[in-house]
Design a protein around this motif. Structure first.
Motif, mmCIF file in Angstrom:
data_model
loop_
_atom_site.group_PDB
_atom_site.id
_atom_site.type_symbol
_atom_site.label_atom_id
_atom_site.label_comp_id
_atom_site.label_asym_id
_atom_site.label_seq_id
_atom_site.Cartn_x
_atom_site.Cartn_y
_atom_site.Cartn_z
ATOM 1 N N LYS A 278 0.821 -1.218 0.000
ATOM 2 C CA LYS A 278 0.000 0.000 0.000
ATOM 3 C C LYS A 278 0.852 1.266 0.000
ATOM 4 C CE LYS A 278 -3.945 0.290 0.111
ATOM 5 N NZ LYS A 278 -4.880 0.458 -0.997
ATOM 6 N N GLN A 279 1.998 1.231 0.642
ATOM 7 C CA GLN A 279 2.858 2.416 0.740
ATOM 8 C C GLN A 279 3.726 2.636 -0.496
ATOM 9 O OE1 GLN A 279 5.143 1.995 4.315
ATOM 10 N NE2 GLN A 279 3.341 1.948 5.632
ATOM 11 N N ASN A 280 4.063 1.578 -1.213
ATOM 12 C CA ASN A 280 5.062 1.685 -2.272
ATOM 13 C C ASN A 280 4.598 1.294 -3.666
ATOM 14 O OD1 ASN A 280 7.340 2.344 -0.449
ATOM 15 N ND2 ASN A 280 6.842 0.332 0.377
ATOM 16 N N ASP A 281 3.388 0.871 -3.795
ATOM 17 C CA ASP A 281 2.908 0.316 -5.054
ATOM 18 C C ASP A 281 2.714 1.356 -6.143
ATOM 19 O OD1 ASP A 281 1.714 -1.855 -6.659
ATOM 20 O OD2 ASP A 281 -0.046 -0.557 -6.529
ATOM 21 N N ILE A 282 3.110 1.009 -7.350
ATOM 22 C CA ILE A 282 2.823 1.804 -8.555
ATOM 23 C C ILE A 282 2.365 0.880 -9.686
ATOM 24 C CG2 ILE A 282 4.333 3.752 -7.976
ATOM 25 C CD1 ILE A 282 6.369 2.523 -10.009
ATOM 26 N N HIS A 283 1.636 -0.195 -9.320
ATOM 27 C CA HIS A 283 1.268 -1.203 -10.313
ATOM 28 C C HIS A 283 0.447 -0.654 -11.476
ATOM 29 C CE1 HIS A 283 -2.599 -1.416 -8.143
ATOM 30 N NE2 HIS A 283 -3.075 -1.964 -9.246
ATOM 31 N N ALA A 284 -0.305 0.378 -11.245
ATOM 32 C CA ALA A 284 -1.133 0.917 -12.323
ATOM 33 C C ALA A 284 -0.277 1.532 -13.431
ATOM 34 C CB ALA A 284 -2.114 1.948 -11.764
ATOM 35 N N ILE A 285 0.859 2.088 -13.065
ATOM 36 C CA ILE A 285 1.755 2.664 -14.075
ATOM 37 C C ILE A 285 2.332 1.557 -14.954
ATOM 38 C CG2 ILE A 285 3.912 3.933 -14.419
ATOM 39 C CD1 ILE A 285 3.274 5.369 -11.716
ATOM 40 N N LYS A 286 2.889 0.543 -14.319
ATOM 41 C CA LYS A 286 3.468 -0.573 -15.060
ATOM 42 C C LYS A 286 2.381 -1.329 -15.831
ATOM 43 C CE LYS A 286 6.991 -3.151 -16.156
ATOM 44 N NZ LYS A 286 8.022 -2.628 -17.027
ATOM 45 N N GLY A 287 1.218 -1.493 -15.227
ATOM 46 C CA GLY A 287 0.122 -2.200 -15.888
ATOM 47 C C GLY A 287 -0.372 -1.482 -17.124
ATOM 48 N N ALA A 288 -0.464 -0.161 -17.062
ATOM 49 C CA ALA A 288 -0.902 0.613 -18.230
ATOM 50 C C ALA A 288 0.075 0.412 -19.385
ATOM 51 C CB ALA A 288 -1.015 2.096 -17.868
ATOM 52 N N GLU A 289 1.357 0.427 -19.070
ATOM 53 C CA GLU A 289 2.378 0.227 -20.104
ATOM 54 C C GLU A 289 2.287 -1.184 -20.699
ATOM 55 O OE1 GLU A 289 7.242 0.128 -20.530
ATOM 56 O OE2 GLU A 289 6.323 0.043 -18.550
ATOM 57 N N ARG A 290 2.197 -2.194 -19.832
ATOM 58 C CA ARG A 290 2.112 -3.580 -20.322
ATOM 59 C C ARG A 290 0.861 -3.800 -21.168
ATOM 60 N NH1 ARG A 290 3.860 -6.454 -14.743
ATOM 61 N NH2 ARG A 290 6.101 -6.382 -15.128
ATOM 62 N N ALA A 291 -0.260 -3.294 -20.694
ATOM 63 C CA ALA A 291 -1.523 -3.475 -21.414
ATOM 64 C C ALA A 291 -1.467 -2.812 -22.785
ATOM 65 C CB ALA A 291 -2.683 -2.922 -20.591
ATOM 66 N N HIS A 292 -0.942 -1.606 -22.839
ATOM 67 C CA HIS A 292 -0.863 -0.887 -24.109
ATOM 68 C C HIS A 292 -0.012 -1.670 -25.107
ATOM 69 C CE1 HIS A 292 0.402 2.280 -26.954
ATOM 70 N NE2 HIS A 292 -0.842 2.700 -26.767
ATOM 71 N N LYS A 293 1.141 -2.101 -24.677
ATOM 72 C CA LYS A 293 2.042 -2.852 -25.553
ATOM 73 C C LYS A 293 1.394 -4.157 -26.028
ATOM 74 C CE LYS A 293 6.841 -4.418 -25.657
ATOM 75 N NZ LYS A 293 8.099 -4.487 -24.886
ATOM 76 N N LEU A 294 0.766 -4.873 -25.108
ATOM 77 C CA LEU A 294 0.098 -6.129 -25.441
ATOM 78 C C LEU A 294 -1.028 -5.904 -26.452
ATOM 79 C CD1 LEU A 294 -0.571 -9.153 -25.019
ATOM 80 C CD2 LEU A 294 -1.932 -8.443 -23.034
ATOM 81 N N LEU A 295 -1.864 -4.923 -26.190
ATOM 82 C CA LEU A 295 -3.004 -4.667 -27.076
ATOM 83 C C LEU A 295 -2.560 -4.252 -28.473
ATOM 84 C CD1 LEU A 295 -5.276 -2.918 -24.461
ATOM 85 C CD2 LEU A 295 -5.736 -5.112 -25.584
ATOM 86 N N ILE A 296 -1.535 -3.442 -28.561
ATOM 87 C CA ILE A 296 -1.015 -3.047 -29.874
ATOM 88 C C ILE A 296 -0.476 -4.275 -30.607
ATOM 89 C CG2 ILE A 296 0.813 -1.738 -31.052
ATOM 90 C CD1 ILE A 296 -1.567 0.011 -30.130
ATOM 91 N N ARG A 297 0.265 -5.131 -29.900
ATOM 92 C CA ARG A 297 0.779 -6.368 -30.515
ATOM 93 C C ARG A 297 -0.348 -7.244 -31.051
ATOM 94 N NH1 ARG A 297 5.361 -8.754 -26.387
ATOM 95 N NH2 ARG A 297 7.015 -7.337 -27.032
ATOM 96 N N LEU A 298 -1.454 -7.279 -30.328
ATOM 97 C CA LEU A 298 -2.581 -8.125 -30.726
ATOM 98 C C LEU A 298 -3.405 -7.527 -31.871
ATOM 99 C CD1 LEU A 298 -3.798 -9.354 -27.231
ATOM 100 C CD2 LEU A 298 -2.798 -10.755 -29.057
#
Length: 178
Positions: free
Chosen positions: A74-94
């Motif tokens: 809860k104090q250190n998480d930035i998963h939404a930043i990394k997730g947005a990047e991964r999702a964008h790259k994946l969706l473009i590849r698909l």
């Protein structure tokens, strides 16, 4: 027009890796909540379900002394930043339309306030849907990330949600048109 289905996303090895890391059962439940909320609020159900399915693919597991440390997360998480990047790259590849991939990535980026500086943020409707859908499935201490589902049942549920989205949109996939 749907360029990429939830099933296309789900079967991709990158999605498999990160969906299972962050909680596949949770991701599917959030996608179903997003579908319902999208219909209720007049938001594109295709984009909402994809963003919801992928909303946590940026998760990193926070452990201390070999045990999950929810407070450290809860104090250190930035998963939404990394997730947005991964999702964008994946969706473009698909083969997702670039504008759709961008909207989905932004919804993932803004689905949580945990890493944002204090202040008031105004989300677009798609971004709100993903946030609300995630909140609808949360459990105390992050337990929602640890519910399990078999691969077969997960595939069946994703396929059923694809059918619901297709019926709602009344449209065929790009592959069906060409």
């Amino acid at each position: 027009m749907r360029y990429v289905t939830l099933t296309d996303v789900f079967v991709h090895p990158i999605a498999q890796k990160y969906l299972k890391r962050s909680g596949l059962a949770h991701a599917i439940a959030v996608a179903y909540h997003a579908y319902r909320l999208a219909l209720h609020h007049g938001v594109n159900a295709d984009l909402a379900t994809k963003a919801a399915l992928l909303h946590d693919i940026g998760h990193y597991t926070w452990y201390k002394n070999g045990r999950w440390d929810y407070e450290q997360y809860k104090q250190n998480d930035i998963h939404a930043i990394k997730g947005a990047e991964r999702a964008h790259k994946l969706l473009i590849r698909l083969g997702e339309h670039p504008q759709n991939a961008k909207e989905i990535a932004l919804a993932i980026l803004l689905h949580t306030d945990s890493y944002l500086p204090d202040g008031e943020w105004k989300r677009k409707p798609l971004q709100s849907i993903v946030k609300w859908a995630d909140e609808a499935d949360e459990e105390p201490g992050g337990r929602h990330h640890y519910r399990t589902i078999s691969d077969d049942l997960a595939f069946k549920k994703i396929s059923q949600l694809d059918e619901l989205v297709d019926r709602h949109l009344g449209k065929k996939r790009l592959d069906d048109i060409i």
